[in-house]
Design a protein around this motif. Structure first.
Motif, short mmCIF file in Angstrom:
data_model
loop_
_atom_site.label_atom_id
_atom_site.label_comp_id
_atom_site.label_asym_id
_atom_site.label_seq_id
_atom_site.Cartn_x
_atom_site.Cartn_y
_atom_site.Cartn_z
N ASP A 31 0.85 -1.20 0.00
CA ASP A 31 0.00 0.00 0.00
C ASP A 31 0.88 1.25 0.00
O ASP A 31 1.50 1.58 1.02
N VAL A 33 0.15 4.42 -0.09
CA VAL A 33 -0.23 5.54 0.78
C VAL A 33 0.46 5.37 2.14
O VAL A 33 0.83 6.35 2.79
N TRP A 34 0.65 4.12 2.53
CA TRP A 34 1.40 3.81 3.75
C TRP A 34 2.90 3.67 3.47
O TRP A 34 3.64 3.22 4.33
N ASP A 37 4.80 0.12 -0.68
CA ASP A 37 4.94 -0.54 -1.98
C ASP A 37 6.42 -0.50 -2.37
O ASP A 37 6.95 0.56 -2.71
N ARG A 236 -2.86 3.09 -4.14
CA ARG A 236 -2.54 1.95 -3.27
C ARG A 236 -1.45 1.07 -3.87
O ARG A 236 -0.30 1.37 -3.76
N GLN A 237 -1.81 -0.03 -4.57
CA GLN A 237 -0.74 -0.91 -5.10
C GLN A 237 -0.21 -0.32 -6.40
O GLN A 237 -0.28 -0.92 -7.48
#
Ligand SMILES: *Cc1c(COP(=O)(O)O)cnc(C)c1O
Length: 347
Positions: A31, A33-34, A37, A236-237
Motif C-alpha cells: 500500500d 499511501v502507507w 509498496d 494503493r498498489q
C-alpha cells in the motif's frame, strides 16, 4: 504498409513494451499511501538519483505533478510566472487557479521555448501592499508548443539565477526532459540542477501506460506527498505503474535518439513543399511543427487522416507530428511520401 495508419499525433499513444508488461505482472506490491509498496519506493529512489534530487514522488500524470508542485511551492493568492506557450498555461485546465487560488502570469516564450531573463526580472513583484507575491517561476523542457525545442543548461541557469536573486523557487516542467538530455548529450541531472523541483513523464516517449515523477528536496517532496493525497493522487498498489517506470528508465531513454533522428528525417522530407512551411533546422527533438498556407490547417489534417497519417491540430494554421516508440524509419519514409502526395493536390 499500404493501409497502415501511421499515428504521429503524440508520443502519448505509445504502448508498453513486452518487458514492461512482464514487470507489471510480476511486480512486488504493497500500500503506497502507507509507503509500503517496494516497487514504488524503488522507482522514486531511482528517479531522484537520475535527476540529481534527494527525493521523488510518483503521480498519476504530468498535470498532477505540476499541480502538486505549484500547490507545494506557493501560498494561495501568489502569482506564478511562466511562458505564454507553457503547457501549464494552455493544457492543465487552469487547475492552479481553480484549485490553488494561484494567479498565472505569462511572459513571452521565444520560438525556442526560452524566457528572456530580463522579462522574468521585470515581472517579479516588488514588496508593495497592492501586489500579489511572486511565488514561483516555471520553465518547460523540451518545450511542447514550441515544437519540442530544447532548453540548454545555460538557458535554464540564466532564468534560475534571476529567480534565486529574488528568493523565488523554480519549477521545471520536464515532461520530456529525457528527450532534452539525449538531444544535448548531457546527463539529465545537468538540466535539472538549477530547478528546485522537476516533473517528468513516464507515459510519453518513455512509453509507460501511466505515470509521472515529481522530484526535489526531501523536505519539498515530504510536503508534496500531502498535496498529492489532497488532489486524490494517493494510490494503493501503485507498484504496477512503477514497475513499468523502472523498465522505462532502464531501457527506453537511450532509444529516444531514434525518435529524434526520425523527426529530422521527416522534416527534411517535407521541407520546401507547398502548402507546408517548416524549417528542418528547428527540429531539436521528437516533434515537427508545420505551418499550412493557403488552405485551413484543419482541412489539411483531415486529408492527411484520409491518407492514413494522423497529425495534431495546434491552433491557427499549425499542425504537429510527433515521432515515438513503435514508429520506425520505414514508417517515416512512408508517412513523408503520403504527406507529399496530399500536399501535391492541396498546394
Ligand atoms: C504532456 C505534458 C504534460 C502533462 O502530462 P499529462 O500526463 O498528459 O497530464 C505537462 N507538460 C508538458 C510539457 C507536456 O507535454
Amino acid at each position: 504498409m499500404a493501409n497502415k495508419i501511421i499515428d504521429l499525433r503524440s508520443d502519448t499513444v505509445t504502448l508498453p513494451t513486452p518487458a514492461m508488461r512482464q514487470a507489471i505482472a510480476e511486480a512486488e506490491l504493497g500500500d503506497d499511501v502507507w509507503r509500503e509498496d517496494p516497487t514504488v519506493n524503488r522507482l522514486e529512489a531511482v528517479a531522484a538519483g537520475k535527476l540529481g534530487k534527494e527525493a521523488a514522488l510518483l503521480t498519476a500524470s504530468g498535470t498532477m505533478s505540476n499541480l502538486v508542485a505549484l500547490l507545494t511551492h506557493c501560498q494561495r493568492g501568489a502569482e506564478v510566472l511562466l511562458g505564454d506557450e507553457a503547457h501549464i498555461f494552455h493544457y492543465e485546465v487552469a487547475g492552479a487557479a481553480a484549485l490553488g487560488g494561484l494567479g498565472l502570469r505569462t511572459i513571452s516564450n521565444d520560438s525556442r521555448g526560452r524566457l528572456h531573463p530580463k522579462d522574468v526580472e521585470e515581472a517579479i513583484r516588488l514588496p508593495d501592499i497592492h501586489h500579489p507575491r511572486t511565488g514561483l517561476v516555471c520553465l518547460e523542457n523540451t518545450h511542447n508548443r514550441c515544437g519540442g525545442a530544447v532548453l540548454s543548461e545555460a538557458d535554464t541557469e540564466a532564468v534560475a539565477q534571476v529567480a534565486r536573486r529574488w528568493g523565488i523557487p523554480v519549477h521545471l516542467d520536464g515532461a520530456r526532459i529525457f528527450n532534452a538530455a539525449v538531444a544535448l548529450g548531457v546527463p539529465v541531472a545537468n538540466l535539472a540542477c538549477q530547478a528546485d523541483s522537476v516533473a517528468f513523464s513516464l507515459c510519453k516517449g518513455l512509453a509507460c501506460p501511466v505515470g509521472s515523477l515529481l522530484c526535489g528536496s526531501s523536505e519539498f517532496i515530504g510536503r508534496a506527498r500531502k498535496y498529492r493525497k489532497m488532489v486524490g493522487g494517493g494510490m494503493r498498489q501503485a507498484g504496477i505503474i512503477a514497475a513499468a517506470g523502472l523498465v522505462a528508465l532502464d531501457t527506453m531513454v537511450d532509444r529516444l535518439q531514434e525518435d529524434h533522428d526520425n523527426a529530422k528525417l521527416l522534416a527534411e522530407g517535407l521541407a520546401g513543399l507547398p502548402p507546408l512551411r517548416l524549417d528542418p533546422a528547428s527540429v531539436q527533438s521528437n516533434m515537427v511543427n508545420l505551418e499550412v498556407e493557403g488552405i485551413p490547417a484543419i482541412e489539411f489534417q483531415g486529408r492527411l487522416g484520409q491518407a492514413g497519417v494522423l497529425a495534431t491540430y495546434m491552433g491557427g494554421q499549425r499542425l504537429r507530428l510527433v515521432t515515438h516508440y513503435g514508429i520506425e524509419r520505414a514508417d517515416i519514409e512512408e508517412a513523408a511520401q503520403r504527406i507529399r502526395a496530399v500536399a501535391s493536390v492541396s498546394g
